[in-house]
Design a protein around this motif. Structure first.
Motif, PDB file in Angstrom:
ATOM      1  N   SER A 176      -5.788   2.829   6.254  1.00  0.00           N
ATOM      2  CA  SER A 176      -6.741   3.305   5.257  1.00  0.00           C
ATOM      3  C   SER A 176      -7.164   2.165   4.341  1.00  0.00           C
ATOM      4  O   SER A 176      -8.317   1.798   4.233  1.00  0.00           O
ATOM      5  N   LEU A 214       0.784   3.859  -3.056  1.00  0.00           N
ATOM      6  CA  LEU A 214       0.240   5.200  -2.813  1.00  0.00           C
ATOM      7  C   LEU A 214       1.202   6.254  -3.356  1.00  0.00           C
ATOM      8  O   LEU A 214       0.798   7.213  -4.019  1.00  0.00           O
ATOM      9  N   GLY A 236       0.791  -1.238   0.000  1.00  0.00           N
ATOM     10  CA  GLY A 236       0.000   0.000   0.000  1.00  0.00           C
ATOM     11  C   GLY A 236       0.816   1.277   0.000  1.00  0.00           C
ATOM     12  O   GLY A 236       0.535   2.208  -0.753  1.00  0.00           O
ATOM     13  N   LEU A 237       1.845   1.310   0.841  1.00  0.00           N
ATOM     14  CA  LEU A 237       2.613   2.542   0.982  1.00  0.00           C
ATOM     15  C   LEU A 237       3.337   2.916  -0.315  1.00  0.00           C
ATOM     16  O   LEU A 237       3.327   4.074  -0.744  1.00  0.00           O
ATOM     17  N   GLU A 294      -6.337  -1.253  10.065  1.00  0.00           N
ATOM     18  CA  GLU A 294      -5.944  -0.868   8.697  1.00  0.00           C
ATOM     19  C   GLU A 294      -5.999   0.652   8.620  1.00  0.00           C
ATOM     20  O   GLU A 294      -7.074   1.243   8.726  1.00  0.00           O
TER      21      GLU A 294
HETATM   22  C1  C3B Z   1      -0.084   0.832   4.341  1.00  0.00           C
HETATM   23  C2  C3B Z   1      -1.254   0.656   5.289  1.00  0.00           C
HETATM   24  O1  C3B Z   1      -1.204  -0.631   5.864  1.00  0.00           O
HETATM   25  C3  C3B Z   1      -2.544   0.854   4.499  1.00  0.00           C
HETATM   26  O2  C3B Z   1      -3.659   0.804   5.355  1.00  0.00           O
HETATM   27  C4  C3B Z   1      -2.516   2.195   3.777  1.00  0.00           C
HETATM   28  O3  C3B Z   1      -3.617   2.307   2.922  1.00  0.00           O
HETATM   29  C5  C3B Z   1      -1.247   2.351   2.965  1.00  0.00           C
HETATM   30  O4  C3B Z   1      -0.101   2.132   3.769  1.00  0.00           O
HETATM   31  C6  C3B Z   1      -1.122   3.717   2.324  1.00  0.00           C
HETATM   32  O5  C3B Z   1      -1.362   4.727   3.252  1.00  0.00           O
HETATM   33  N1  C3B Z   1       1.258   0.652   4.960  1.00  0.00           N
HETATM   34  C7  C3B Z   1       2.220  -0.007   4.234  1.00  0.00           C
HETATM   35  O6  C3B Z   1       1.935  -0.465   3.111  1.00  0.00           O
HETATM   36  N2  C3B Z   1       3.481  -0.146   4.722  1.00  0.00           N
HETATM   37  C8  C3B Z   1       3.816   0.394   5.913  1.00  0.00           C
HETATM   38  N3  C3B Z   1       5.045   0.269   6.369  1.00  0.00           N
HETATM   39  C9  C3B Z   1       2.857   1.085   6.674  1.00  0.00           C
HETATM   40  C10 C3B Z   1       1.563   1.201   6.167  1.00  0.00           C
END
Ligand code: C3B
Length: 829
Positions: free
Chosen positions: A671, A139, A135-136, A669
């Motif tokens: 987001s 994004l 996700g991070l 979670e």
């Molecule tokens: C992720 C979170 O787990 C998600 O809920 C979120 O949508 C995304 O980030 C984007 O904001 N996340 C991730 O992929 N890696 C991390 N170290 C921390 C959060």
């Protein structure tokens, strides 16, 4: 219909945007030229590989022209610049998206057609850069796309890993990790810039000296030097003539060979040093929000941050402005705490190299940095041992101590009657091993701290960073995540995009709120028919893929129920598979059951060191093997695990999904962004009241989403009361049967302990993520879904209402909120 014939309907026509440096050769001519002159290959005939690489280079030429024009404009306009620092970017394949953005799709189709090739097969040649975990990183890539589309003076900064996230294979049901050598053929999407090269120091010592004013000064020297070399990746805006870049640093040896040992005959020894220097950018850490705390990881963080700060200061110095203007001309967004070491690094540069005073330097930093938090999992909040930082970055440790000393002094002054407060907010945790809390460093050193959904930001304020809210009441804000409609609708779902453009015009591609006009079409029978046909086309395409890759035939008229994301206990893939087992039991008990056939699809990687997550993958595969081969159930139920989930696979799955599984334990979670992709493409969500699910529900309407289970407050309350999973085991016979099956050899004949770790975690282990507490509500909600799916009119209306309500979740909206609320930037188109 042939793609070429309708492309002009889909997108903004080409002549609507200015193309600086218009060319007088076609894309195809340039591609052929490059095959001969850049690749050194015969261009009188083309194969897929040559066509692919030729096109890449021809597209790149066009991006470079625009990029240089845009860079000139930034300098000429004296623009404020955004630096987006992220240890991860997950862009997905480039070719299709870049053609789309630049308005070159048609030309590419024509060229390929002339050579009896198609874009689909050419795209297969492309290797996806896996420079992120989940996700991070994704994004960050969505935001880069929106920044370019909005014409922002923005730069992404990260690391050019030689090996991206591992490739996942499934062998006998188990995850096996294979190296992802994504650069084995090189990548022409990346331009190496050997002249953008900075030395980066590690270890060494700090000397003190007195300057002319008698001020104590510091000088960090000695230790090891590694070179950071720039590689640029280009990000074109959607049909606006704007191209930005992401600068990825690659580690290079400081010295080619150690000559003395070379001459002494120690050839291998002299190469050794070169190898260990290059290790820094060798591989991405494969853990999604659970830091491993290894020295190499801290080295990676400092390495890319130090090079980036150098680059920023280099550009700033060209302007000949006083230092206090640095934050007027720049803003640095920290994606999680991974780049937070930038704060003491900039302090070091300003104090030790530019010889500013502490107050002045600190004032600059606090106006420059902004921090986004993406997780509240306690094990994910980064801390580094003081001892490690002291050794690796001795000057930075001194600076962190001084930041902390001054900060705590202020806290003591303002909160005299709270003697406990300073130790709670301190940048350094007490205990047998002192550690630096990177989130505290990021909060204290930034002017803005944001969460990524309403609920997440509320939790940050109420719980995780509660103390800081009182100290810095204006610093905290929310920026709900978003996704780019270019990749996550226009590119991945061409049938639906066409339908949308036909009815709404093509402005939805850059103004996603236009989708709300779909609400006027839900009662149009013909429109609903077309909508359903689009969905079916996408489902058939996925069914073909599953047939080809997994060798399993799935019914495209069955409900495609999909859970794809990283494997983590809090995301509760377990809840999903428990329900599937109970469904299986019910069908076997009632062979004549009238039920809508279901295809449950899973995908996702587990961190290689996360045993429980790997056990869950194994369980899913074992259940799949049993269910798919059972003649009593196989017409009703299929379970598919798709190996090596990545961006490309997501682009195939998202438009073909009926039911999107977003079932994390409420409060965990931050987001989610997968949830947005599915709903945007017309899937209905079954989800908990967690992360952005809540906001999705508010926008698509209560009747068009299946929310179930404990909310965040209820999770907290139940835990406080004392949660006992055995209660649920005892009182729910269906659930008990499922759990007992897991704790036997039902799915692993001859081995009854294969899943005892899972069974134990759910019962004796206290079920930390409350799977059993939400089980009954989940099962009942699935029954409703299965029932409502059969009413096709109802379902398709709900599907349309989902797409119609998702306009808000565009990354264009999110980036605009960052611009207005944090960055204060001017779009530059
Ligand atoms: C992720 C979170 O787990 C998600 O809920 C979120 O949508 C995304 O980030 C984007 O904001 N996340 C991730 O992929 N890696 C991390 N170290 C921390 C959060």
């Amino acid at each position: 219909k042939d793609v070429k014939d309708y492309l002009h309907l889909l997108d903004k026509p080409l002549d609507e945007f200015e193309a600086p440096g218009a060319r007088n050769s076609t894309l195809g001519e340039d591609a052929l030229w490059h095959v001969l002159y850049s690749l050194g290959q015969d261009n009188t005939y083309l194969n897929k590989r040559k066509a692919y690489w030729g096109l890449v280079l021809a597209v790149r030429d066009r991006m470079l022209e625009k990029w240089t024009a845009v860079q000139r404009k930034y300098y000429a306009n004296d623009d404020k610049r955004l630096y987006y620092l992220s240890l991860e970017f997950l862009p997905g394949k480039f070719l299709r998206g870049n053609l789309l953005a630049l308005g070159l799709e048609n030309e590419a189709h024509e060229f390929l057609h002339e050579h009896d090739l198609s874009l689909d097969e050419i795209v297969d040649e492309e290797c996806e850069p896996g420079l992120g975990n989940g996700g991070l990183g994704r994004l960050a890539s969505c935001y880069m796309d929106s920044m370019a589309t909005l014409g922002l003076p923005a730069y992404g900064y990260g690391i050019r890993y030689s090996y991206g996230l591992f490739r996942q294979e499934i062998r006998n049901g188990h995850q096996v990790e294979q190296p992802d050598n994504w650069l084995h053929e090189g990548s022409h999407w990346l331009i190496p810039r050997p002249h953008n090269l900075f030395p980066i120091r590690f270890y060494g010592t700090v000397n003190e000296w007195l300057d002319d004013d008698g001020m104590l000064r510091h000088d960090w020297r000695g230790g090891d030097l590694v070179m950071a070399m720039a590689n640029d990746m280009y990000v074109p805006g959607y049909r606006n003539g704007h191209v930005n870049s992401i600068r990825l640093w690659e580690a290079r040896p400081h010295k080619e060979f150690v000559l003395s040992s070379f001459n002494a005959g120690d050839y291998i020894g002299s190469v050794q040093e070169k190898i260990s220097d290059e290790n820094i950018s060798m591989v991405l850490y494969p853990s999604d929000d659970a830091p491993e705390g290894k020295t190499l990881r801290l080295k990676q963080q400092y390495f890319f941050v130090a090079a980036t700060m150098r680059d920023m200061v280099r550009r700033f110095k060209k302007l000949n402005k006083p230092w206090d203007q640095l934050p007027e001309k720049n803003v640095v967004q920290l994606n999680e705490t991974h780049p937070a070491i930038a704060i003491p690094e900039l302090m070091r540069m300003l104090l030790d190299e530019e010889l500013l005073g502490w107050e002045e330097a600190w004032c600059i930093c606090q106006k420059l940095f902004a921090y986004t938090n993406h997780t509240i999992l306690p094990e994910a909040l980064e801390t580094w041992p003081v001892k490690l930082i002291e050794r690796l970055l001795p000057r930075h440790m001194q600076i962190i101590y001084e930041i902390n000393r001054r900060f705590l002094e202020e806290v003591r002054l303002h909160f005299r009657d709270e003697p406990e407060l300073p130790s709670r907010v301190s940048l350094i945790s007490a205990g047998p091993e002192q550690r630096v809390r990177m989130s505290h460093l990021a909060i204290v050193g930034s002017f803005s701290v944001n969460g990524v959904s309403s609920l997440h930001t509320q939790i940050l304020k109420d719980r995780v960073f509660h103390d800081f809210i009182r100290i810095f009441p204006d610093r905290f804000n929310n920026k709900t995540n978003g996704i780019t409609p270019r990749r996550w609708l226009r590119q991945c779902n061409v049938p639906l995009s066409w339908l949308l453009s036909e009815h709404l015009g093509c402005n939805w591609i850059t103004d996603l709120t236009q989708l709300k006009k779909l609400r006027e079409l839900v009662d149009d029978v013909e429109f609903r028919h077309d909508w359903e046909q689009c969905r079916l086309t996408n489902k058939k395409r996925l069914a073909d893929y599953i047939e080809k890759v997994n060798g399993i035939t799935v019914n495209p008229h069955s409900i495609f129920d999909v859970q794809v994301k990283r494997f983590h206990e809090y995301k509760r893939q377990l809840l999903n598979i428990l329900h599937i087992i109970s469904l299986y039991n019910n069908i076997r008990r009632n062979p004549d059951v009238k039920m809508q056939p279901c295809t449950f699809i899973f995908g996702g990687k587990a961190a290689p060191s996360y045993q429980m997550a790997k056990d869950i993958i194994y369980l899913i595969n074992c259940v799949a093997r049993r269910v798919n081969s059972d003649p009593h159930t196989r017409n009703f139920l299929k379970v598919i695990f798709l190996a090596n989930y990545n961006v490309s696979l997501a682009q195939l799955l998202v438009p073909a999904t009926d039911v999107s599984e977003q079932i994390s334990t409420a409060g965990y979670e931050a987001s989610g962004t997968g949830n947005m992709k599915f709903a945007l493409n017309g899937a209905l969500t079954i989800g908990t009241r967690d992360g952005a699910n809540i906001e999705i529900g508010e926008r698509v309407g209560d009747g068009n989403i299946y929310l179930f289970g404990l909310c965040e407050k209820e999770v907290l309350a139940l835990r406080r009361r004392g949660y006992d999973p055995w209660e649920f085991y005892k009182n729910d016979s269906e659930l008990r049967e499922v759990l007992d099956m897991i704790n036997s050899d039902q799915f692993t004949p001859g081995d009854s302990t294969a899943f005892s770790s899972i069974f134990n975690s759910l019962l004796t282990g206290g079920d930390p993520f409350m799977v059993l507490a939400d089980y009954r509500a989940y099962v009942e909600t699935h029954k409703r879904i299965s029932h409502e799916y059969v009413d096709r009119d109802l379902w398709i209306k709900k599907s349309i209402m989902n797409t119609a309500g998702m306009g808000y979740f565009s990354s264009d909206r999110a980036v605009k909120e960052y611009i207005d609320g944090i960055w204060s930037l001017e779009p530059d188109v």
